[in-house]
Design a protein around this motif. Structure first.
Motif, PDB file in Angstrom:
ATOM      1  N   ILE A  52      50.922  15.296  14.902  1.00  0.00           N
ATOM      2  CA  ILE A  52      50.867  13.826  14.946  1.00  0.00           C
ATOM      3  C   ILE A  52      50.619  13.370  16.382  1.00  0.00           C
ATOM      4  O   ILE A  52      49.741  12.551  16.644  1.00  0.00           O
ATOM      5  N   ASP A  53      51.389  13.948  17.314  1.00  0.00           N
ATOM      6  CA  ASP A  53      51.215  13.578  18.728  1.00  0.00           C
ATOM      7  C   ASP A  53      49.782  13.866  19.185  1.00  0.00           C
ATOM      8  O   ASP A  53      49.183  13.077  19.913  1.00  0.00           O
ATOM      9  N   GLY A  54      49.258  15.002  18.754  1.00  0.00           N
ATOM     10  CA  GLY A  54      47.896  15.383  19.125  1.00  0.00           C
ATOM     11  C   GLY A  54      46.876  14.404  18.556  1.00  0.00           C
ATOM     12  O   GLY A  54      45.898  14.055  19.229  1.00  0.00           O
ATOM     13  N   GLU A 104      43.243  24.692  24.742  1.00  0.00           N
ATOM     14  CA  GLU A 104      41.977  24.736  24.037  1.00  0.00           C
ATOM     15  C   GLU A 104      42.176  24.954  22.537  1.00  0.00           C
ATOM     16  O   GLU A 104      41.616  24.235  21.733  1.00  0.00           O
ATOM     17  N   THR A 105      42.993  25.950  22.171  1.00  0.00           N
ATOM     18  CA  THR A 105      43.210  26.205  20.745  1.00  0.00           C
ATOM     19  C   THR A 105      43.974  25.056  20.120  1.00  0.00           C
ATOM     20  O   THR A 105      43.723  24.692  18.983  1.00  0.00           O
ATOM     21  N   ASP A 106      44.908  24.447  20.859  1.00  0.00           N
ATOM     22  CA  ASP A 106      45.641  23.299  20.335  1.00  0.00           C
ATOM     23  C   ASP A 106      44.668  22.184  19.998  1.00  0.00           C
ATOM     24  O   ASP A 106      44.757  21.569  18.947  1.00  0.00           O
ATOM     25  N   GLN A 107      43.718  21.953  20.885  1.00  0.00           N
ATOM     26  CA  GLN A 107      42.748  20.890  20.637  1.00  0.00           C
ATOM     27  C   GLN A 107      41.881  21.219  19.441  1.00  0.00           C
ATOM     28  O   GLN A 107      41.548  20.327  18.669  1.00  0.00           O
ATOM     29  N   GLY A 108      41.586  22.489  19.272  1.00  0.00           N
ATOM     30  CA  GLY A 108      40.820  22.904  18.097  1.00  0.00           C
ATOM     31  C   GLY A 108      41.585  22.578  16.821  1.00  0.00           C
ATOM     32  O   GLY A 108      41.004  22.105  15.848  1.00  0.00           O
ATOM     33  N   LEU A 109      42.889  22.827  16.855  1.00  0.00           N
ATOM     34  CA  LEU A 109      43.731  22.550  15.690  1.00  0.00           C
ATOM     35  C   LEU A 109      43.796  21.060  15.384  1.00  0.00           C
ATOM     36  O   LEU A 109      43.712  20.652  14.232  1.00  0.00           O
TER      37      LEU A 109
END
Ligand code: HEC
Length: 147
Positions: free
Chosen positions: A134-136, A62-67
């Motif tokens: 970049i991957d995200g 979730e936090t990764d997606q926020g970033l």
């Protein structure tokens, strides 16, 4: 003789403790700000779960997606638009392509997208972002594909 020795030792320990205490109170040494309520650690969300407290918040998807979302809105949305359709404020000026276009998405590989983001292409600037970001961003573009 034994007693006197003990007393001397006791005095030595006492002096050492006193000295340490004085050092600790020396206003010139270290951080001696007035304690405030803000100095308390914020309550941990894990508190009360079997007494286990995580030392650091665990990175969650979730936090990764926020970033990633933040990285997109900051770096990419000005041209590609919030959703990637090429309708950002600068989109028409640089002719930012619609990244949700299904036909384009069929043709392009993840590696090619990552390459464009890292190296730039024509009016598209290069972005020196960490590889996971970049991957995200590539994943985000994939998930925005129009059906
Ligand atoms: C200054 C405007 C601008 C910004 C900011 C920008 N782009 Fe682009 N982008 C472009 C343009 C213009 C193209 C078309 C390049 C070409 O094919 O000539 C493009 C193309 C692309 C492509 C497709 C390349 C291909 O294979 O056709 C991807 C993927 C892409 N951008 C991702 C991003 C991402 C992710 C960001 C943010 C990190 C970003 N762009 C930021 C203008 C921009």
């Amino acid at each position: 003789m034994r007693r006197r020795h003990d007393r001397a030792l006791g005095r030595l320990v006492y002096t050492a403790v006193l000295a340490a205490g004085l050092l600790g109170c020396d206003p010139a040494s270290g951080d001696v700000r007035q304690w405030t309520a803000a100095d308390h650690d914020p309550p941990s969300p894990n508190e009360g779960q079997g007494g286990k407290v995580a030392a650091r918040p665990v990175a969650s998807t979730e936090t990764d997606q926020g970033l990633i979302e933040l990285a997109w809105q900051r770096n990419c949305a000005s041209c590609h638009g919030r959703a990637g359709r090429g309708d950002g404020p600068q989109g028409p000026m640089v002719r930012a392509p619609d990244l949700t276009n299904a036909a384009w998405q069929e043709r392009v590989t993840d590696a090619q997208m990552a390459e464009t983001i890292k190296k730039g292409k024509d009016k598209m600037p290069a972005f020196d972002l960490p590889q996971p970001v970049i991957d995200g961003l590539v994943k985000r573009i994939r998930s925005s594909r129009a059906r």
